[in-house]
Design an enzyme around this catalytic site. Structure first.
Site, PDB file in Angstrom:
ATOM      1  N   GLU A   1      37.557 -93.249 -55.113  1.00 32.78           N
ATOM      2  CA  GLU A   1      38.773 -92.382 -54.862  1.00 32.78           C
ATOM      3  C   GLU A   1      39.632 -92.941 -53.600  1.00 32.78           C
ATOM      4  O   GLU A   1      39.869 -92.031 -52.859  1.00 32.78           O
ATOM      5  CB  GLU A   1      38.458 -90.884 -54.758  1.00 32.78           C
ATOM      6  CG  GLU A   1      38.170 -90.273 -56.360  1.00 32.78           C
ATOM      7  CD  GLU A   1      38.710 -88.960 -56.834  1.00 32.78           C
ATOM      8  OE1 GLU A   1      39.487 -88.456 -56.107  1.00 32.78           O
ATOM      9  OE2 GLU A   1      38.147 -88.450 -57.827  1.00 32.78           O
TER      10      GLU A   1
HETATM   11  N1  CAA Z   1      53.306 -87.049 -53.998  1.00 32.13           N
HETATM   12  C1  CAA Z   1      54.270 -87.541 -54.604  1.00 32.13           C
HETATM   13  N2  CAA Z   1      54.500 -88.975 -54.529  1.00 32.13           N
HETATM   14  C2  CAA Z   1      53.675 -89.508 -53.554  1.00 32.13           C
HETATM   15  C3  CAA Z   1      52.765 -89.002 -52.967  1.00 32.13           C
HETATM   16  C4  CAA Z   1      52.420 -87.460 -53.298  1.00 32.13           C
HETATM   17  N3  CAA Z   1      51.306 -86.878 -52.711  1.00 32.13           N
HETATM   18  N4  CAA Z   1      51.926 -89.843 -52.145  1.00 32.13           N
HETATM   19  C5  CAA Z   1      52.698 -90.944 -52.253  1.00 32.13           C
HETATM   20  N5  CAA Z   1      53.882 -90.764 -53.095  1.00 32.13           N
HETATM   21  C6  CAA Z   1      54.772 -91.700 -53.727  1.00 32.13           C
HETATM   22  C7  CAA Z   1      55.465 -92.402 -52.101  1.00 32.13           C
HETATM   23  O1  CAA Z   1      56.489 -91.407 -51.797  1.00 32.13           O
HETATM   24  C8  CAA Z   1      55.947 -93.668 -52.812  1.00 32.13           C
HETATM   25  O2  CAA Z   1      57.324 -93.307 -53.468  1.00 32.13           O
HETATM   26  P1  CAA Z   1      58.415 -94.537 -53.316  1.00 32.13           P
HETATM   27  O3  CAA Z   1      57.930 -95.778 -53.664  1.00 32.13           O
HETATM   28  O4  CAA Z   1      59.544 -93.894 -54.030  1.00 32.13           O
HETATM   29  O5  CAA Z   1      58.735 -94.447 -51.806  1.00 32.13           O
HETATM   30  C9  CAA Z   1      54.780 -94.130 -53.783  1.00 32.13           C
HETATM   31  O6  CAA Z   1      54.239 -92.783 -54.218  1.00 32.13           O
HETATM   32  C10 CAA Z   1      53.967 -95.156 -53.255  1.00 32.13           C
HETATM   33  O7  CAA Z   1      53.368 -94.574 -52.180  1.00 32.13           O
HETATM   34  P2  CAA Z   1      52.970 -95.284 -50.675  1.00 32.13           P
HETATM   35  O8  CAA Z   1      53.899 -96.040 -50.378  1.00 32.13           O
HETATM   36  O9  CAA Z   1      52.389 -94.206 -49.780  1.00 32.13           O
HETATM   37  O10 CAA Z   1      51.792 -96.256 -51.449  1.00 32.13           O
HETATM   38  P3  CAA Z   1      51.543 -97.720 -51.294  1.00 32.13           P
HETATM   39  O11 CAA Z   1      52.014 -98.461 -52.355  1.00 32.13           O
HETATM   40  O12 CAA Z   1      51.475 -97.924 -49.859  1.00 32.13           O
HETATM   41  O13 CAA Z   1      49.988 -97.420 -51.647  1.00 32.13           O
HETATM   42  C11 CAA Z   1      47.599 -97.257 -51.167  1.00 32.13           C
HETATM   43  C12 CAA Z   1      49.114 -98.097 -50.930  1.00 32.13           C
HETATM   44  C13 CAA Z   1      47.596 -96.326 -50.452  1.00 32.13           C
HETATM   45  C14 CAA Z   1      46.701 -98.361 -50.845  1.00 32.13           C
HETATM   46  C15 CAA Z   1      47.196 -97.073 -52.617  1.00 32.13           C
HETATM   47  O14 CAA Z   1      47.400 -98.178 -53.253  1.00 32.13           O
HETATM   48  C16 CAA Z   1      46.041 -96.584 -52.762  1.00 32.13           C
HETATM   49  O15 CAA Z   1      45.791 -95.093 -52.754  1.00 32.13           O
HETATM   50  N6  CAA Z   1      45.031 -97.285 -53.062  1.00 32.13           N
HETATM   51  C17 CAA Z   1      43.667 -96.781 -53.322  1.00 32.13           C
HETATM   52  C18 CAA Z   1      43.536 -96.649 -54.987  1.00 32.13           C
HETATM   53  C19 CAA Z   1      42.562 -95.530 -55.154  1.00 32.13           C
HETATM   54  O16 CAA Z   1      42.203 -94.527 -54.417  1.00 32.13           O
HETATM   55  N7  CAA Z   1      41.681 -95.697 -56.305  1.00 32.13           N
HETATM   56  C20 CAA Z   1      40.783 -94.742 -56.758  1.00 32.13           C
HETATM   57  C21 CAA Z   1      40.438 -94.673 -57.993  1.00 32.13           C
HETATM   58  S1  CAA Z   1      40.288 -93.186 -58.960  1.00 32.13           S
HETATM   59  C22 CAA Z   1      38.700 -92.861 -58.616  1.00 32.13           C
HETATM   60  O17 CAA Z   1      37.933 -93.584 -57.892  1.00 32.13           O
HETATM   61  C23 CAA Z   1      38.102 -91.843 -59.412  1.00 32.13           C
HETATM   62  C24 CAA Z   1      36.781 -91.648 -60.007  1.00 32.13           C
HETATM   63  O18 CAA Z   1      36.485 -92.234 -60.915  1.00 32.13           O
HETATM   64  C25 CAA Z   1      35.768 -91.193 -58.947  1.00 32.13           C
END
Ligand code: CAA
Length: 378
Positions: free
Chosen positions: A358
């Site tokens: 996550e």
């Molecule tokens: N609510 C609504 N929209 C949101 C939001 C929220 N809480 N958070 C972000 N957004 C929107 C942003 O506004 C943005 O929209 P626009 O493009 O229109 O501006 C869009 O989503 C993208 O947001 P960011 O620009 O902040 O995102 P980014 O492209 O810079 O993301 C990152 C980069 C943070 C590294 C992201 O790729 C990330 O979180 N990576 C990690 C992935 C991850 O956590 N994977 C886990 C897999 S699930 C898992 O592990 C489950 C399991 O089995 C245990």
């Protein structure tokens, strides 16, 4: 500012704690040997834990997000395996339907997810798209009343055991779109079952979609909204994993404290030696700090307030605390800690993943620093 649990929260904590001691602890050995705890999940469903935040109108317990965090925290003190199954099912497995689903999708899926008839999972990660989640390659092509999905997902918690999967795929416009997939849909195939360092009772598998036909009514939200849905549910998901990490840390700490009080060397309890007493002091301090971050972010989430930065901070600190505390717990137990006779080595192995899934700790720091730039002042 109120740092007390309510009467209702204390009652829930006691109920979950009693359940964990009576039903979960005795099964940890079987789970370590790879048993998926289906029967325990059934009993948790009877207690209302599988649908804890789902509104009563959809068959859930209708409690708030803090109640869910209490449940994951308490359960993870006994078993991080069940902690992650519950967390993934409830937050990233179910919340996307609750918050972004149509009324028909809520009616169709939420009662089954709440009753434990269905288990939920979340499919974002791929072989080449882990931290860089936007780089996913799974394709969804619209054909009449269906989308046809092709691609593979990786490291899917509850994979193969779950009945519903929130799947993120790239539609023809190049944007990411979310779908609700059912295990029974033709073209769904479970692949490699990962052999992991810990969490042996929890499934982590690869999934393959081969011309999998999803009815258009199973698209979650609009085309192109998938990444926002993923990011939004991961905010809440990360608080769940932080609660799991907190449970691991407390579970290991409580065992180490007890052992340090009873174990005598050089004519006194080892707790009386500064080397051990200071370790316990650091563990307790870091646990307390993690607890404040976890429950504050849960409070924000429960009250519909933004919690992106706080969720990432809670996960960052609680996961580091879980790793540090479990390692020191093994040290306090000495040679016994390195054996399978005591659960501290299990906590040590289970702790590590909380810094990875996550969103790794590095990703949490990116999320926090991005939020800091957006804020005017603390
Ligand atoms: N609510 C609504 N929209 C949101 C939001 C929220 N809480 N958070 C972000 N957004 C929107 C942003 O506004 C943005 O929209 P626009 O493009 O229109 O501006 C869009 O989503 C993208 O947001 P960011 O620009 O902040 O995102 P980014 O492209 O810079 O993301 C990152 C980069 C943070 C590294 C992201 O790729 C990330 O979180 N990576 C990690 C992935 C991850 O956590 N994977 C886990 C897999 S699930 C898992 O592990 C489950 C399991 O089995 C245990």
């Amino acid at each position: 500012m109120d740092f007390q649990f309510t009467e209702e929260q204390l009652l829930l904590r006691k109920t979950v704690r009693d359940f964990a001691e009576k039903e979960i602890l005795p099964a940890t050995g079987d789970m370590e040997r790879g048993m998926f705890p289906r029967e325990i999940l059934g009993k948790m469903a009877t207690l209302g834990l599988m649908g804890i935040t789902i509104p009563e109108t959809y068959g859930g317990a209708g409690l708030d997000f803090t109640a869910y965090v209490i449940a994951v925290h308490e359960i993870s003190k006994a078993s991080a395996t069940i902690g992650v199954i519950l967390s993934v099912h409830s937050s990233v497995g179910t919340a996307p339907i609750l918050y972004f689903g149509s009324e028909a999708q809520k009616q169709k899926y939420l009662p089954k997810l709440a009753s434990g008839e269905y288990l939920g999972a979340f499919c974002l990660t791929e072989a080449e798209a882990g931290s860089d989640a936007k780089n996913l390659k799974t394709k969804a092509v619209k054909q009449g009343g269906h989308y046809v999905l092709n691609g593979s997902k990786m490291f899917i918690t509850n994979g193969g055991e779950a009945d519903t999967y929130i799947v993120f795929a790239r539609t023809e416009d190049g944007n990411i779109t979310a779908f609700i997939i059912e295990k029974t849909m033709p073209g769904f195939r479970t692949g490699k079952d990962e052999k992991k360092m810990g969490l042996h009772g929890s499934k982590t598998v690869q999934l393959h979609f081969e011309n999998l036909q999803v009815p258009a009514e199973n698209r979650l939200g609009e085309e192109g909204e998938g990444f926002k849905i993923a990011m939004a549910v991961l905010d809440a998901g990360r608080i769940g994993i932080a609660a799991q990490a907190l449970g691991i840390a407390e579970g290991a700490y409580e065992l180490a404290l007890q052992y340090a009080k009873n174990r005598r060397q050089f004519g006194k309890p080892i707790h009386a030696f500064e080397g051990t007493g200071f370790k316990l002091a650091d563990m307790a301090t870091n646990i307390e700090a993690s607890k404040l971050l976890v429950y504050r972010s849960a409070f924000l989430r429960s009250n519909g307030l933004g919690c992106k930065k706080e969720a990432a901070m809670a996960k960052l600190l609680a996961s580091q605390t879980a790793v540090d505390t479990a390692i020191e717990a093994v040290q306090i137990f000495g040679g016994y800690g390195y054996t399978k006779d005591y659960p501290v080595e299990r906590f040590m192995r289970d702790a590590k993943i909380t810094q990875i899934y996550e969103g790794t700790s590095e990703i949490q720091r990116i999320v926090i620093s991005n939020q800091l730039l957006r804020e005017k002042r603390l």
